[in-house]
Design a protein around this motif. Structure first.
Motif, short mmCIF file in Angstrom:
data_model
loop_
_atom_site.label_atom_id
_atom_site.label_comp_id
_atom_site.label_asym_id
_atom_site.label_seq_id
_atom_site.Cartn_x
_atom_site.Cartn_y
_atom_site.Cartn_z
N ILE A 307 -6.56 1.39 7.05
CA ILE A 307 -6.95 0.93 5.72
C ILE A 307 -5.70 0.50 4.95
O ILE A 307 -4.68 1.17 4.96
CB ILE A 307 -7.74 1.99 4.94
N ASP A 309 -4.16 0.56 1.99
CA ASP A 309 -4.23 1.29 0.72
C ASP A 309 -2.87 1.45 0.06
O ASP A 309 -2.72 2.25 -0.87
CB ASP A 309 -4.87 2.66 0.93
N ASP A 310 -1.86 0.70 0.53
CA ASP A 310 -0.50 0.83 -0.01
C ASP A 310 -0.21 -0.35 -0.94
O ASP A 310 0.16 -1.43 -0.49
CB ASP A 310 0.51 0.88 1.14
N ARG A 318 -6.17 -0.64 -3.21
CA ARG A 318 -6.32 0.75 -2.80
C ARG A 318 -7.75 1.26 -3.01
O ARG A 318 -8.30 1.95 -2.15
CB ARG A 318 -5.33 1.63 -3.57
N LEU A 322 -9.95 2.78 0.04
CA LEU A 322 -10.41 4.16 0.10
C LEU A 322 -11.92 4.23 0.33
O LEU A 322 -12.41 5.10 1.06
CB LEU A 322 -10.03 4.91 -1.18
N GLY A 325 -12.40 3.57 3.91
CA GLY A 325 -11.98 4.71 4.70
C GLY A 325 -13.07 5.76 4.81
O GLY A 325 -13.31 6.31 5.90
N SER A 337 -4.13 5.77 7.15
CA SER A 337 -3.75 5.32 5.81
C SER A 337 -2.35 4.74 5.86
O SER A 337 -1.38 5.44 6.18
CB SER A 337 -3.78 6.51 4.84
N ARG A 339 -0.56 3.90 3.40
CA ARG A 339 0.25 4.49 2.35
C ARG A 339 0.74 5.89 2.73
O ARG A 339 1.92 6.22 2.56
CB ARG A 339 -0.54 4.58 1.04
N ASP A 340 -0.17 6.71 3.25
CA ASP A 340 0.15 8.11 3.48
C ASP A 340 0.73 8.38 4.86
O ASP A 340 1.50 9.34 5.03
CB ASP A 340 -1.11 8.97 3.29
N ASP A 341 0.37 7.57 5.84
CA ASP A 341 0.73 7.87 7.23
C ASP A 341 1.97 7.13 7.72
O ASP A 341 2.59 7.56 8.70
CB ASP A 341 -0.45 7.55 8.15
#
Length: 357
Positions: A307, A309-310, A318, A322, A325, A337, A339-341
């Motif tokens: 996704i 999302d960044d 984003r 989400l 997701g 993700s 952004r997060d991963d």
């Protein structure tokens, strides 16, 4: 510390240079067990844990889920899965816009419907005007016409020349360099674990081949949109009745054969690979059929959706990402993700900037 222990520790340190680390040591033979760090661009995350747990399980001969190497088939969508697609739209859309509206060698020759398709892309990119309904097919037919008559080599060179242009919306990167670095690490990991991976994209097969050449994905492992090819001298003769001469060469025609999206991806996988994948990666609804096909495999299988999302490092939405997701999780897919991963997306020297037109 005795001299013997010191020498053993020094040897272990010398062996374990980057990017490897010692995971355990045998007291009996003093040999270090070394595991390569395949994922320096990833954060510790649920998706990566799921991928590694799956791969280590199915490649373990002692596991009840063991998959022999010839059946370790992985398929990857391209745009938005391991190549950037938000600059501000797909590479092949941007290239068609350039071909029809900016390329001095062609722009005055474009048929009206091709020009309309290119203008729709420009209006979307520059003004935010929504693309017409079913634009994937409108684009596919227009692109078939826009590059008709090119030889395979000419088209390959054209794609690579456009790919060498700076990627709109980024500093320090060309279109052809816009690979997601963490996903390239997935390729290397799967290769080391005996998987064969294929690109299964909605984009033109020959565009995909040109783009993935730098990361050593062979042409015969690329599936995509197809137009009919013909010999430069066969004319209206059907191929089954015509014998090509050694001096002849292949050219693209304006006849679209297939737009490789949704269930068409499954049909092409069956026809060209001949096996159901056990591992699939995608980023959009166009990849769900491929994931669902994989879920029907009798082997243990896994599906992953990225996704976008960044919003800091990429041109993303984003809130929309989400929502997707959550939808993908409900379908049984693992969600990555960006952004997060991902520690980095395109590399530390690449910077997101405003689009320019």
């Amino acid at each position: 510390m005795t001299k013997k222990i010191f020498v053993w520790m020094l040897a272990a340190t010398l062996i374990c240079g980057l990017p490897v680390s010692i995971t355990s040591c045998s007291k009996n033979d003093a040999e270090a067990v070394i595991t390569k760090n395949y994922f320096p661009s990833w954060n510790n995350c649920e998706a990566l844990t799921a991928l590694q747990e799956y791969v280590e399980d199915v490649t373990n001969p002692k596991s009840t889920n063991f998959i022999k190497e010839e059946d370790r088939i992985a398929t990857f969508d391209m745009d938005g899965t391991f190549v950037g697609e938000l600059y501000p739209t797909y590479f092949e859309y941007n290239m068609l816009e350039y071909r029809v509206l900016d390329d001095a060698a062609y722009k005055d020759k474009a048929p009206e419907d091709v020009r309309e398709a290119a203008q729709a892309i420009r209006d979307f990119v520059r003004n935010g005007k929504a693309l017409p309904a079913h634009f994937d097919m409108i684009h596919a037919r227009a692109a078939a016409k826009a590059y008709a008559g090119m030889t395979i080599a000419e088209f390959d060179a054209y794609v690579k020349a456009y790919a060498a242009k700076p990627a709109n919306g980024f500093k320090g990167m060309t279109y052809g360099q816009s690979f997601y670095q963490p996903m390239l690490e997935v390729f290397e990991y799967l290769k080391a674990k005996g998987f064969t991976y294929y690109v299964v994209s909605g984009s033109d097969r020959f565009i995909c081949r040109a783009l993935v050449e730098p990361i050593n994905i062979a042409p015969n492992r690329v599936i995509g949109m197809d137009v009919r090819l013909e010999s430069n001298k066969m004319g209206e003769n059907p191929g089954v009745d015509y014998t090509m001469g050694k001096e002849e060469y292949l050219v693209r025609t304006d006849s679209l054969l297939i737009k490789n999206l949704k269930t068409n991806k499954v049909l092409q996988i069956s026809q060209e690979i001949g096996k159901v994948p056990v591992l699939t990666f995608g980023n959009s609804g166009g990849d769900c059929s491929m994931h669902n096909y994989c879920q029907g495999n009798h082997y243990r299988n896994a599906q992953f959706m990225l996704i976008a999302d960044d919003e800091d490092r990429d041109h993303a939405n984003r809130e929309k990402a989400l929502g997707l997701g959550e939808k993908w999780r409900q379908s049984g897919y693992h969600v990555i993700s960006m952004r997060d991963d991902f520690k980095t997306i395109y590399g530390t020297n690449v910077q997101k900037v405003e689009f320019t037109f």
